[in-house]
Design a protein around this motif. Structure first.
Motif, short mmCIF file in Angstrom:
data_model
loop_
_atom_site.label_atom_id
_atom_site.label_comp_id
_atom_site.label_asym_id
_atom_site.label_seq_id
_atom_site.Cartn_x
_atom_site.Cartn_y
_atom_site.Cartn_z
N GLN A 77 0.83 -1.21 0.00
CA GLN A 77 0.00 0.00 0.00
C GLN A 77 0.87 1.26 0.00
O GLN A 77 0.52 2.25 -0.66
CB GLN A 77 -0.93 -0.02 1.22
CG GLN A 77 -2.04 -1.06 1.11
CD GLN A 77 -2.88 -1.16 2.37
OE1 GLN A 77 -2.48 -0.68 3.44
NE2 GLN A 77 -4.03 -1.80 2.24
N ASP A 78 1.99 1.23 0.73
CA ASP A 78 2.89 2.39 0.72
C ASP A 78 3.50 2.60 -0.65
O ASP A 78 3.93 3.71 -0.99
CB ASP A 78 4.00 2.21 1.76
CG ASP A 78 3.55 2.59 3.17
OD1 ASP A 78 2.41 3.09 3.31
OD2 ASP A 78 4.33 2.39 4.13
N LEU A 79 3.57 1.53 -1.45
CA LEU A 79 4.08 1.66 -2.82
C LEU A 79 2.96 1.94 -3.81
O LEU A 79 3.19 1.95 -5.02
CB LEU A 79 4.83 0.38 -3.22
CG LEU A 79 6.13 0.09 -2.45
CD1 LEU A 79 6.76 -1.20 -2.96
CD2 LEU A 79 7.11 1.24 -2.57
N GLY A 80 1.74 2.21 -3.28
CA GLY A 80 0.61 2.58 -4.14
C GLY A 80 -0.11 1.41 -4.77
O GLY A 80 -0.79 1.58 -5.80
N PHE A 81 -0.02 0.24 -4.19
CA PHE A 81 -0.67 -0.95 -4.77
C PHE A 81 -1.67 -1.52 -3.77
O PHE A 81 -1.33 -1.82 -2.63
CB PHE A 81 0.41 -2.00 -5.10
CG PHE A 81 -0.12 -3.24 -5.75
CD1 PHE A 81 -0.54 -3.21 -7.08
CD2 PHE A 81 -0.24 -4.43 -5.04
CE1 PHE A 81 -1.02 -4.36 -7.68
CE2 PHE A 81 -0.71 -5.57 -5.64
CZ PHE A 81 -1.12 -5.54 -6.97
N ASP A 82 -2.91 -1.70 -4.22
CA ASP A 82 -3.97 -2.22 -3.36
C ASP A 82 -4.45 -3.61 -3.78
O ASP A 82 -5.43 -4.12 -3.23
CB ASP A 82 -5.18 -1.27 -3.36
CG ASP A 82 -4.87 0.01 -2.59
OD1 ASP A 82 -4.21 -0.09 -1.53
OD2 ASP A 82 -5.27 1.09 -3.04
N GLY A 83 -3.78 -4.22 -4.72
CA GLY A 83 -4.20 -5.53 -5.20
C GLY A 83 -3.73 -6.66 -4.32
O GLY A 83 -3.08 -6.45 -3.28
N PRO A 84 -4.02 -7.90 -4.72
CA PRO A 84 -3.60 -9.07 -3.94
C PRO A 84 -2.10 -9.32 -4.13
O PRO A 84 -1.48 -8.78 -5.04
CB PRO A 84 -4.43 -10.20 -4.56
CG PRO A 84 -4.63 -9.76 -5.97
CD PRO A 84 -4.79 -8.27 -5.92
N PRO A 85 -1.55 -10.18 -3.30
CA PRO A 85 -0.12 -10.51 -3.45
C PRO A 85 0.16 -11.15 -4.81
O PRO A 85 -0.70 -11.79 -5.41
CB PRO A 85 0.14 -11.51 -2.31
CG PRO A 85 -0.93 -11.22 -1.30
CD PRO A 85 -2.13 -10.81 -2.10
N TYR A 86 1.39 -10.97 -5.28
CA TYR A 86 1.80 -11.55 -6.56
C TYR A 86 2.11 -13.04 -6.38
O TYR A 86 2.51 -13.49 -5.29
CB TYR A 86 3.05 -10.84 -7.09
CG TYR A 86 2.77 -9.45 -7.60
CD1 TYR A 86 2.42 -9.25 -8.93
CD2 TYR A 86 2.86 -8.34 -6.76
CE1 TYR A 86 2.17 -7.97 -9.41
CE2 TYR A 86 2.61 -7.07 -7.23
CZ TYR A 86 2.26 -6.88 -8.56
OH TYR A 86 2.00 -5.61 -9.01
N ALA A 87 1.94 -13.77 -7.45
CA ALA A 87 2.25 -15.19 -7.42
C ALA A 87 3.75 -15.39 -7.27
O ALA A 87 4.55 -14.63 -7.82
CB ALA A 87 1.76 -15.86 -8.71
N PHE A 88 4.11 -16.41 -6.53
CA PHE A 88 5.52 -16.73 -6.34
C PHE A 88 5.93 -17.73 -7.42
O PHE A 88 5.72 -18.93 -7.30
CB PHE A 88 5.75 -17.33 -4.94
CG PHE A 88 7.20 -17.42 -4.56
CD1 PHE A 88 7.79 -16.45 -3.78
CD2 PHE A 88 7.99 -18.49 -4.99
CE1 PHE A 88 9.13 -16.53 -3.42
CE2 PHE A 88 9.32 -18.58 -4.64
CZ PHE A 88 9.90 -17.59 -3.86
#
Length: 913
Positions: free
Chosen positions: A820-831
């Motif tokens: 969120q601090d980096l401006g992203f509100d989506g789900p975690p990225y796939a590993f």
């Protein structure tokens, strides 16, 4: 006696050929004999040596160990002759073309820890070769001409000091054997070869002007604190008296004028071609010694050093009694009135009849100095110091920690105590006053001797650059050698490589580099056992000091022959030291000249993370913290199970680059790697070994003014030969142990992401691998890494870097605050391991561009052999390459990074996320 007469070769006895044994071989035999500790059983009428045959026990306290006497391989000696003595010879001959013989014979060479004289013999031979060549009218040197030249060089040019009287006897014998000339008597060498402790005594008589430092009266173990306080007060009065007299310009003596100096010069010129001439020279020397010992300056020098050495204890002696002359060093009979202070010094220097109290204190100080074998260099060799110092200083001084070693002390005196460990040994020692009072007195005396010597090293002012931290003799000898050498001369000696890289020696190394006094440093790892009795992992160096605009280096050599390899040699100027290590001025360790060139380019492309010398030297606003909790002292705050108000306590082993879920703990208390399936689960969180109270974490972070919902840190434990050296990651707002230091930046999160990327790319890791010398990535290392400053990043740079860092780090929901601090509100990225390898390669290539590298430089950084060939003496990511070859059948990182570079270089490339 049988073993001395015969040697056993595979079962066959052969006589030992003493007749044809060289001088160096005799020295090697002597130094080996020092390892033998006699074991005498009078009742059984048996004689043996501890640790051999039927005699059990340890030889840790043998004379060789305690004196650091180890035979130096001739190849190392010759290398120092070339770097330290040959240039002095060339310089002298070039400066005196009209009188080359006298110029050569005026060269003064010394080894301050000469042992059996190996360095002195090598120096004498080199000088004699040159002298015989100068005198050869037809260019052909006859054996008798060389022998005559060698005898003359030994008599006029060679000097040595050692605290072991037997070593001096052997060095004298070796020089006699080497310089023997038929029809002439053995040369008189007593005034050139002297018994003394090179580290105890004065090297500059101007120290007398400053009086006895107050620290000489600091209470040590066994000292009476009240007596020390009284002595300190008396010393303060004496210091004021000295200051008044010195400022009055009515000083009745000259510290630069040594009594009897002219007589010693005349002694040096006396012939020694017949036995009566040798006798006359010996008598003249004894007359000089008598005159010098009674001089004011000699007495004052003894008073200053004796004040450090004498114990400060209450006693019953009358200070007017002549019995004080019988004082032995550190004997518990010396009373405070027999301890000299600056008042005593003032009396001796400025009054004609100082009185009986002065005489008692002078006698006590002199006795202490004699017992300790104190050597005042300008008084021992006044003819040399009057000319500015020695022209060449050579040696392999002891590398010993200066501390009381209980095992070493008791090994030869009470093996049953030495063989015990821990508390049992402590209890046995504590019982000695009752069980063995004489041994207890010897133990106390030795402890006080070492403590007093260490106090002199630290507080006398003589070792301002090297008496730092845990004292070792080799930095003290290094500073001594730099003090003994003349301004135009050279010093060449062997010491551990830590002289150039360790924190405790950085002041000394900075002094010699910034004053253009470092000629060369050749670093050798003892892997091939050049010193058989020294650990194979030990790194030592051949260090040469003198006037030099730039210094030459070789690092990571294992054989002397590798020192001549031009691919290994690199040079650094004083300015380049400031460029590479502006805070510590210590030495970076490069495997090759190409490593040095590439590293300097990277440092010119970016400033260090924190420059302590500049007010604007911390552009990132970085603050460091040794984690949040110390794993030992804070262990009472740790819980073994989770709770509603508890958060995990992260340890360094749990993180890796761009990965806060690298390892997890199992119920049995061991750790394991997180599996791929667990990595792919965004709800999976690692299990720590401990948990801590969330409120305690919040308070500690508040104390550090940190409000973000995430933390950044790195692994303290590392190695330059690991797969990667700098392991940094972003973690949730949790407890953090001290093995994972934290860095907190005042910059916005987008720039923090770029900083994390900078720490994690191969360009920075290459730097770390040539800078980190131990197993800890300390603040000091990190502060001196070249890190791109915040103002170097453009909006386009951040648009390329930040999304990749986000995708690499935000793989689990516990880092949502970071996303969120980096401006992203989506789900975690796939590993996805393949995708992650590609993203990391793109960051590696992009940062290589930001640092201004070329493609070939990037190729070299990834694998030097790709550019320079398989035999090139450097390596960078050898372990990474080996692991990837085993797992993927190729060096995958190399292929992906170069492909990303080529893509960036293509005409159609744009900075797309």
């Amino acid at each position: 006696m049988q073993h001395l007469r015969w040697s056993n070769h595979s079962g066959s006895l052969a006589p030992v050929d003493y007749r044809n044994m060289g001088s160096e071989e005799l020295g090697s035999v002597y130094e080996s004999l020092l390892e033998l500790v006699p074991d005498i059983d009078l009742l059984a009428r048996k004689f043996g040596f501890i640790g051999m045959g039927d005699s059990e026990g340890s030889t840790a306290g043998n004379a060789r160990k305690l004196t650091g006497s180890y035979y130096t391989p001739d190849a190392l000696v010759q290398e120092l002759i070339r770097s330290a003595l040959d240039p002095v010879i060339e310089q002298r001959l070039a400066a005196s073309p009209a009188q080359p013989v006298e110029a050569l014979l005026a060269i003064r060479v010394i080894d301050p820890a000469c042992g059996s004289g190996h360095f002195l013999l090598a120096a004498a031979r080199r000088l004699a070769e040159q002298l015989a060549q100068l005198r050869a009218t037809d260019g052909a040197v006859q054996p008798q001409d060389y022998r005559h030249a060698l005898r003359e060089v030994i008599a006029r040019c060679i000097f040595g000091v050692d605290r072991n009287p037997m070593a001096i006897e052997l060095a004298r014998t070796a020089l006699w054997l080497e310089g023997f000339e038929e029809g002439r008597p053995l040369s008189f060498l007593d005034h050139h070869l002297q018994v003394g402790d090179a580290l105890l005594g004065l090297t500059d008589l101007k120290a007398l002007e400053h009086g006895i430092p107050k620290e000489a009266f600091k209470p040590l173990s066994g000292d009476d604190k009240a007596a020390c306080k009284a002595l300190t007060q008396a010393n303060a009065h004496g210091l004021k008296q000295l200051e008044r007299e010195l400022h009055s310009n009515l000083v009745p003596f000259d510290l630069q004028r040594i009594d009897g100096l002219e007589g010693l010069r005349q002694l040096e010129a006396l012939p020694q071609d017949t036995p009566p001439e040798i006798t006359a020279k010996e008598a003249a020397y004894h007359a000089f010694l008598h005159q010098a010992q009674d001089s004011r300056i000699a007495q004052a020098a003894d008073l200053l050093v004796g004040a450090f050495l004498l114990p400060k204890v209450e006693g019953t002696q009358d200070t007017g009694m002549n019995a004080t002359a019988e004082l032995t060093l550190f004997a518990p009979l010396a009373s405070p009135p027999a301890i000299p202070t600056s008042q005593t010094l003032w009396l001796g220097l400025f009054t004609e009849t100082p009185g009986s109290a002065y005489q008692a204190q002078r006698a006590a100080a002199h006795a202490a100095c004699v017992e300790a074998r104190v050597l005042h260099w300008p008084l021992a060799f006044p003819q040399v110091f009057a000319a500015g110092g020695f022209d060449c200083v050579l040696g392999n001084p002891p590398w010993e920690v200066s501390q009381m070693g209980e095992e070493e002390f008791f090994t030869t005196r009470a093996p049953h105590i030495a063989q015990q460990a821990g508390d049992k040994r402590k209890q046995a020692i504590a019982a000695l006053p009752e069980t063995d009072p004489r041994l207890w007195a010897a133990y106390v005396s030795e402890s006080q001797r070492i403590a007093a010597s260490n106090n002199f090293y630290r507080e006398s002012g003589r070792f301002a650059l090297s008496a730092v931290g845990k004292l070792n003799t080799y930095p003290l000898f290094a500073e001594t050698m730099s003090q003994l050498v003349a301004p135009q001369g050279r010093a060449g000696f062997i010491v551990p490589t830590g002289i150039a890289t360790d924190d405790s020696t950085k002041a000394f190394f900075a002094h010699i580099t910034q004053n253009a006094r470092l000629v060369s440093l050749y670093d050798i790892e003892n892997r091939e056992r050049l010193f058989p009795a020294v650990d194979s992992r030990m790194k030592f160096c051949l260090l040469t000091l003198g006037q030099a605009e730039q210094a030459e280096f070789v690092c990571f050599a294992t054989q002397v022959s590798q020192l001549a390899d031009p691919r290994r040699r690199f040079r650094l100027t004083p300015d380049e030291f400031r460029l590479l290590n502006p805070n510590t001025l210590t030495c970076p360790v490069f495997r090759s000249a190409r490593d040095a060139e590439l590293t300097q380019k990277l440092y010119r492309a970016a400033p260090v993370l924190i420059d302590d010398n500049r007010p604007d030297g911390n552009p990132w606003g970085i603050r460091f913290s040794q984690g949040l909790f110390n794993m030992t002292s804070d262990s009472h705050l740790f819980a073994d199970a989770p709770g509603a108000d508890r958060v995990p306590l992260f340890e360094a082993k749990m993180i890796h680059q761009f990965d806060h879920r690298w390892a997890t703990y199992t119920p049995d208390g061991n750790s394991r790697d997180v599996t791929l399936a667990e990595h792919r689960d965004p709800d999976f969180t690692v299990t720590p070994r401990y948990w801590v109270d969330a409120a305690e974490v919040a308070q500690r972070l508040a104390d550090k003014a940190w409000t973000r919902g995430w933390l950044m840190g790195w692994r303290d434990i590392t190695n330059a030969t690991n797969e990667r050296t700098v392991i940094a990651a972003v973690v949730p707002r949790v407890g953090v142990g001290h093995t994972m230091p934290l860095f907190m930046t005042a910059q916005e999160p987008q720039l923090a992401a770029a900083l994390l990327a900078n720490f994690s790319v191969v360009v920075l890791d290459f730097i770390a691998r040539v800078k980190v010398g131990g197993t800890h990535l300390t603040y000091g290392y990190l502060k001196q890494f070249p890190i791109l400053p915040p103002d170097r990043y453009t909006a386009a740079d951040l648009a390329y870097i930040v999304p990749r860092v986000l995708e690499l780090t935000y793989t689990a929901r516990d880092l949502q605050a970071w996303a969120q601090d980096l401006g992203f509100d989506g789900p975690p990225y796939a590993f996805d391991p393949d995708r992650r390898a590609l993203l990391r390669a793109e960051l590696d290539a992009y940062y290589a561009h930001l640092y201004g590298l070329t493609r070939d430089e990037l190729r070299y950084l990834l694998d030097p052999s790709d550019i320079m060939g398989d035999d090139y003496p450097s390596e960078t990511f050898r372990v990474l390459q080996k692991n990837e070859m085993r797992e993927f059948g190729e060096y995958r990182t190399q292929r992906l990074v170069l492909a990303a570079w080529d893509h960036i270089e293509s005409p159609r490339w744009t900075r797309l996320p």
